[in-house]
Design an enzyme around this catalytic site. Structure first.
Site, PDB file in Angstrom:
ATOM      1  N   HIS A 152      69.140 -83.171  27.516  1.00  7.21           N
ATOM      2  CA  HIS A 152      70.112 -84.144  28.030  1.00  7.21           C
ATOM      3  C   HIS A 152      71.434 -84.126  27.281  1.00  7.21           C
ATOM      4  O   HIS A 152      72.359 -84.853  27.651  1.00  7.21           O
ATOM      5  CB  HIS A 152      69.546 -85.563  27.929  1.00  7.21           C
TER       6      HIS A 152
HETATM    7  C1  UD1 Z   1      73.667 -91.007  24.593  1.00  6.66           C
HETATM    8  C2  UD1 Z   1      74.150 -90.492  23.243  1.00  6.66           C
HETATM    9  C3  UD1 Z   1      73.304 -89.301  22.813  1.00  6.66           C
HETATM   10  C4  UD1 Z   1      71.835 -89.663  22.813  1.00  6.66           C
HETATM   11  C5  UD1 Z   1      71.437 -90.257  24.150  1.00  6.66           C
HETATM   12  C6  UD1 Z   1      70.026 -90.770  24.064  1.00  6.66           C
HETATM   13  C7  UD1 Z   1      76.543 -90.788  22.843  1.00  6.66           C
HETATM   14  C8  UD1 Z   1      77.846 -90.093  22.734  1.00  6.66           C
HETATM   15  N1  UD1 Z   1      75.534 -90.056  23.304  1.00  6.66           N
HETATM   16  O1  UD1 Z   1      73.847 -89.974  25.522  1.00  6.66           O
HETATM   17  O2  UD1 Z   1      73.668 -88.924  21.489  1.00  6.66           O
HETATM   18  O3  UD1 Z   1      71.093 -88.495  22.569  1.00  6.66           O
HETATM   19  O4  UD1 Z   1      72.298 -91.364  24.479  1.00  6.66           O
HETATM   20  O5  UD1 Z   1      69.374 -90.773  25.276  1.00  6.66           O
HETATM   21  O6  UD1 Z   1      76.440 -91.946  22.513  1.00  6.66           O
HETATM   22  N2  UD1 Z   1      72.896 -93.272  32.573  1.00  6.66           N
HETATM   23  C9  UD1 Z   1      72.064 -93.958  33.435  1.00  6.66           C
HETATM   24  N3  UD1 Z   1      71.412 -95.056  32.966  1.00  6.66           N
HETATM   25  C10 UD1 Z   1      71.563 -95.506  31.696  1.00  6.66           C
HETATM   26  C11 UD1 Z   1      72.421 -94.820  30.831  1.00  6.66           C
HETATM   27  C12 UD1 Z   1      73.090 -93.703  31.290  1.00  6.66           C
HETATM   28  O7  UD1 Z   1      71.902 -93.589  34.586  1.00  6.66           O
HETATM   29  O8  UD1 Z   1      70.923 -96.499  31.341  1.00  6.66           O
HETATM   30  C13 UD1 Z   1      73.601 -92.055  33.061  1.00  6.66           C
HETATM   31  C14 UD1 Z   1      74.993 -92.327  33.583  1.00  6.66           C
HETATM   32  O9  UD1 Z   1      75.219 -91.424  34.635  1.00  6.66           O
HETATM   33  C15 UD1 Z   1      75.863 -91.945  32.400  1.00  6.66           C
HETATM   34  C16 UD1 Z   1      75.075 -90.812  31.766  1.00  6.66           C
HETATM   35  O10 UD1 Z   1      73.719 -91.143  31.958  1.00  6.66           O
HETATM   36  O11 UD1 Z   1      77.153 -91.561  32.777  1.00  6.66           O
HETATM   37  C17 UD1 Z   1      75.351 -90.625  30.273  1.00  6.66           C
HETATM   38  O12 UD1 Z   1      75.125 -91.836  29.559  1.00  6.66           O
HETATM   39  P1  UD1 Z   1      75.807 -92.081  28.121  1.00  6.66           P
HETATM   40  O13 UD1 Z   1      75.352 -93.364  27.570  1.00  6.66           O
HETATM   41  O14 UD1 Z   1      77.269 -91.865  28.205  1.00  6.66           O
HETATM   42  O15 UD1 Z   1      75.286 -90.897  27.236  1.00  6.66           O
HETATM   43  P2  UD1 Z   1      73.849 -90.270  27.071  1.00  6.66           P
HETATM   44  O16 UD1 Z   1      73.855 -88.933  27.720  1.00  6.66           O
HETATM   45  O17 UD1 Z   1      72.803 -91.229  27.467  1.00  6.66           O
HETATM   46  N1  UDP Z   2      61.505 -90.628  24.737  1.00  4.79           N
HETATM   47  C1  UDP Z   2      60.803 -91.505  25.575  1.00  4.79           C
HETATM   48  N2  UDP Z   2      60.649 -91.159  26.901  1.00  4.79           N
HETATM   49  C2  UDP Z   2      61.141 -89.999  27.416  1.00  4.79           C
HETATM   50  C3  UDP Z   2      61.865 -89.129  26.545  1.00  4.79           C
HETATM   51  C4  UDP Z   2      62.036 -89.483  25.223  1.00  4.79           C
HETATM   52  O1  UDP Z   2      60.323 -92.557  25.138  1.00  4.79           O
HETATM   53  O2  UDP Z   2      60.967 -89.744  28.610  1.00  4.79           O
HETATM   54  C5  UDP Z   2      61.696 -91.014  23.313  1.00  4.79           C
HETATM   55  C6  UDP Z   2      61.208 -90.017  22.290  1.00  4.79           C
HETATM   56  O3  UDP Z   2      59.845 -90.250  21.969  1.00  4.79           O
HETATM   57  C7  UDP Z   2      62.126 -90.257  21.106  1.00  4.79           C
HETATM   58  C8  UDP Z   2      63.405 -90.762  21.740  1.00  4.79           C
HETATM   59  O4  UDP Z   2      63.089 -91.084  23.091  1.00  4.79           O
HETATM   60  O5  UDP Z   2      61.626 -91.279  20.270  1.00  4.79           O
HETATM   61  C9  UDP Z   2      64.469 -89.703  21.703  1.00  4.79           C
HETATM   62  O6  UDP Z   2      65.571 -90.143  22.447  1.00  4.79           O
HETATM   63  P1  UDP Z   2      66.599 -89.163  23.149  1.00  4.79           P
HETATM   64  O7  UDP Z   2      65.991 -87.819  23.299  1.00  4.79           O
HETATM   65  O8  UDP Z   2      67.083 -89.864  24.350  1.00  4.79           O
HETATM   66  O9  UDP Z   2      67.819 -89.170  22.135  1.00  4.79           O
HETATM   67  P2  UDP Z   2      68.179 -88.339  20.814  1.00  4.79           P
HETATM   68  O10 UDP Z   2      67.046 -88.466  19.867  1.00  4.79           O
HETATM   69  O11 UDP Z   2      68.473 -86.938  21.221  1.00  4.79           O
HETATM   70  O12 UDP Z   2      69.421 -89.008  20.354  1.00  4.79           O
END
Ligand code: UD1
Ligand code: UDP
Length: 365
Positions: free
Chosen positions: A206
């Site tokens: 992601h």
């Molecule tokens: C964010 C973090 C990333 C982390 C990830 C965990 C930043 C810069 N990035 O990335 O480091 O690994 O969270 O999962 O803070 N969206 C939904 N529902 C939600 C949230 C997001 O549909 O509840 C979709 C939207 O289309 C949005 C996209 O995901 O535009 C990205 O969401 P965003 O919060 O900007 O960044 P993440 O990719 O989730």
């Molecule tokens: N995780 C979860 N459900 C999923 C995928 C990930 O509960 O479908 C949990 C996973 O066990 C870990 C955390 O989400 O604890 C990691 O988050 P993510 O990969 O979104 O973010 P990152 O660690 O890369 O910032």
């Protein structure tokens, strides 16, 4: 000591849960300030319910947007709450926009900042997370490092030693506190997904650098498809909404990958624990694979979790299909006998104890 726990995304809710539990256990004065960066049920609410966390006192509901929009909205919202609540300390964990904005709003108000998971570096400034980590570390008053290596990185960047506390990683606490519960929940058996334990691969993907670039995303998906063909093992991929959105936008059509909705923590832990191997670009998942002794192939060119490379639980495959297949072969043959380098599951407690001691000696600005 009045503590504001600022969080906003799936990994922050999971990794901050041991600290919240410890604050609860000690009946400390604290509240949760949710930025609302994540808001979909399966990226947010499900974790509060499953981990039995108290409601957030505030939710800023900032939602999605560009980096500046999201970070700016969080800054403005956090500042208002801090002015009303006047906490002694703000705690943040990790490297998201919520973390940076929470820390920045607090430090400008002379509120102490504690950064959990300090000192992580990928040395790749094209990643938004790397910028967030560096800036948060350098505006924090208390830096909770997961490992001695992270502490050395901070010392090398000029952070005074008395600000750094090596506590281990709170993800170990979260995993130890929940894995047995997950194992004994029959609903979460991989068999309900028609998967045989230790006979499937688990993927997550992601990160912005991977999924917002059509060529790179397509190349990684091709690598995963070739892994399925080569090793005759199914891949299950709980897909983050960002990646789902980009697959649609780029018109990509992944073949032979079992895409499912994001899972709850207990469900995901079960899938990780029973996987033969994990392919991921997630920071948290690289750590969890290491702690559970499941081999990991990281779909990135670098990692901030270098300890996983050092103990041999993880390998960097980048985005080339050939390299993804080659690294998978190597890791399928690995022994899985490494030792977890991230501590013994006491990080939450150590963080709260360190803060109470600092409080006792006076938090001066
Ligand atoms: C964010 C973090 C990333 C982390 C990830 C965990 C930043 C810069 N990035 O990335 O480091 O690994 O969270 O999962 O803070 N969206 C939904 N529902 C939600 C949230 C997001 O549909 O509840 C979709 C939207 O289309 C949005 C996209 O995901 O535009 C990205 O969401 P965003 O919060 O900007 O960044 P993440 O990719 O989730
Ligand atoms: N995780 C979860 N459900 C999923 C995928 C990930 O509960 O479908 C949990 C996973 O066990 C870990 C955390 O989400 O604890 C990691 O988050 P993510 O990969 O979104 O973010 P990152 O660690 O890369 O910032």
């Amino acid at each position: 000591m009045k503590t504001a726990v600022v969080l906003g995304t799936r990994p922050e809710i999971i990794k901050m849960s041991p600290v919240i539990r410890e604050l609860e256990r000690r009946q400390e004065d604290y509240f949760i300030l949710h930025t609302g960066q994540h808001y979909s049920y399966n990226l947010d609410r499900v974790f509060f319910e499953q981990l039995k966390l108290p409601q957030s006192k505030y939710n800023l509901e900032v939602g999605s947007g560009s980096h500046a929009e999201q970070t700016g909205r969080i800054l403005i919202g956090v500042e208002k709450v801090l002015l009303d609540e006047n906490p002694d300390i703000v705690l943040v964990e990790g490297d998201t926009n919520s973390v940076l904005a929470g820390a920045l709003a607090a430090t400008k108000l002379c509120v102490k900042v504690g950064h959990v998971e300090a000192g992580m570096r990928s040395y790749d400034r094209s990643m938004p997370e790397e910028i967030n980590r560096i800036l948060t570390d350098h505006c924090s008053d208390y830096l909770f490092a997961s490992t001695e290596k992270a502490k050395r990185i901070l010392l090398g960047e000029g952070v005074p030693e008395n600000k750094i506390f090596v506590t281990g990683s709170t993800i170990v606490d979260a995993l130890f506190q929940n894995l047995e519960i997950a194992k004994s929940s029959p609903d979460f058996e991989p068999r309900t997904l028609n998967l045989e334990p230790k006979n499937y691969l688990l993927a997550t993907l992601h990160r912005q650098e991977n999924v917002d670039n059509k060529h790179r995303f397509a190349s990684i998906l091709e690598g995963l498809e070739r892994v399925v063909d080569e090793f005759r093992l199914p891949i299950i991929y709980p897909i983050h909404p960002r990646s789902r959105k980009m697959i649609g936008r780029f018109g990509l059509k992944p073949k032979n990958l079992n895409l499912i909705e994001p899972l709850s923590f207990l469900g995901f832990l079960q899938l990780e624990n029973n996987a033969r191997l994990i392919l991921t670009d997630s920071g948290g998942v690289q750590q969890e694979a290491c702690i559970m002794r499941v081999p990991c192939v990281t779909l990135r060119d670098n990692t901030e979790w270098v300890e996983t490379l050092e103990v041999g639980s993880n390998i960097l495959a980048g985005s080339s299909p050939d390299k993804i297949v080659g690294c998978t072969r190597l890791m399928l043959d690995s022994q899985s006998n490494w030792t977890n380098p991230f501590g013994n599951g006491q990080a939450g407690q150590r963080i709260v104890v360190a803060l109470l001691e600092e409080r006792a000696s006076g938090f001066a600005c």
